[in-house]
Structures are given as structure tokens and as C-alpha cells.
Design an enzyme around this catalytic site. Structure first.
Site: not given
Ligand code: T46
Length: 135
Positions: A51-53
Site C-alpha cells: 500500500f505504497h509507492a
């Protein structure tokens, strides 16, 4: 036509009567110099991660045991892949929102990264990520 988000590389395997030996080597399965390796294991049932980049980071993910589903989103398209073999690695470049789901109890996900850990390289808010890639 846009390039696929899921980029798999073959990991050379040297199996013999004793078992398997897999190699991630610069210029072959590994397209970058590795500055950090971490692995995700012991994931509890029903738990998802990611749930991130990342803004800059390049990584190669290899599921060396069990299985996991990884989805990638570039702000427009989403693609996912089940990693269930140590003979395949998933390359994840910058600017891709990643989520990891459906970990098997025996999953060991090994990740090779081209930079040291830096929290400033993360975008952990999805709305912020969508704005970031739309710039
Ligand atoms: C990624 C996916 C595939 C460190 O201190 N050093 C490290 O090298 C890493 C990777 C993490 N951490 C700390 C930061 C957090 O306090 O470990 C904790 C868990 O990290 P995070 O919640 O970011 O873990 P995941 O599984 O959501 O994401 C990880 C990587 O962080 C990320 O870069 O692409 O795996």
C-alpha cells in the site's frame, strides 16, 4: 500500446540430484547493483502488505517459498501476478503503487533493492500517489 506493469525475469536454476540452487546475478536476472536485501516471512493469515509507492527505488522480488499475489497500479492501470516460484522475479520500478495479498503461510518473499532504506522515498497515501503520477 503501453508497456506491461508486470515485468518478470527468469532466475537461472541449477538443479541436480541434491536439490535446487537459484542465482540472481548482476547483468542477468538483476539489472541493478544491490544495496539492500530484505525478506518478508511469517505473514499472518489474511494480512495484506505494501500500500505504497516509491519515488526512486528499483526492486526485484523473488518468492523463494510459498506464494503471494502482488498488484501494481500506475495511476491508470492495475495488473497483478501470483509469484509462486523461485525461478521468476518481479521487477518493480519507481512510480508504481504496490499491494501484496494472499500470502501463503510458508511464503518467503525476498526483495533486492538498489538503495538503502529511506522513508522519504515512500508515498504511503494513495490519493497523494495519484496526484504524484498525474504531474
Ligand atoms: C516494498 C514492499 C515490497 C526498515 O527499517 N528497513 C527496510 O529495509 C524495510 C523494507 C522496512 N523497514 C521498516 C519500515 C517499517 O517500520 O520495516 C517496517 C515495515 O515496512 P513496510 O510497512 O514498508 O513493509 P511492507 O511489507 O509494506 O513493504 C515492503 C517495503 O517497505 C517496500 O519498499 O516495496 O515491501
Amino acid at each position: 500500446m503501453s508497456a506491461p506493469l508486470i515485468q518478470l525475469v527468469d532466475i537461472p536454476q541449477h538443479g541436480d540430484a541434491r536439490g535446487q540452487l537459484s542465482v540472481a546475478e548482476l547483468g542477468c536476472a538483476l539489472p541493478f547493483v544491490v544495496r539492500r536485501v530484505y525478506w518478508i516471512h511469517g505473514t499472518k493469515p489474511g494480512v495484506s502488505r505494501g500500500f505504497h509507492a516509491h519515488k526512486q527505488l528499483h526492486q526485484l522480488c523473488v518468492c523463494v517459498s510459498g506464494s503471494v499475489r502482488i498488484s501494481l497500479f500506475d495511476g491508470r492501470r492495475e495488473e497483478s501476478v501470483v509469484l509462486d516460484s523461485s525461478a521468476k522475479g518481479l521487477l518493480i520500478g519507481p512510480g508504481l503503487w504496490r499491494e501484496m495479498h494472499d500470502f501463503s503461510p510458508d511464503c518467503v518473499l525476498m526483495v533486492f533493492a538498489d538503495a538503502e532504506y529511506a522513508e522519504a522515498d515512500y508515498i504511503r497515501n494513495r490519493a497523494e500517489f495519484i496526484k504524484y503520477v498525474a504531474r
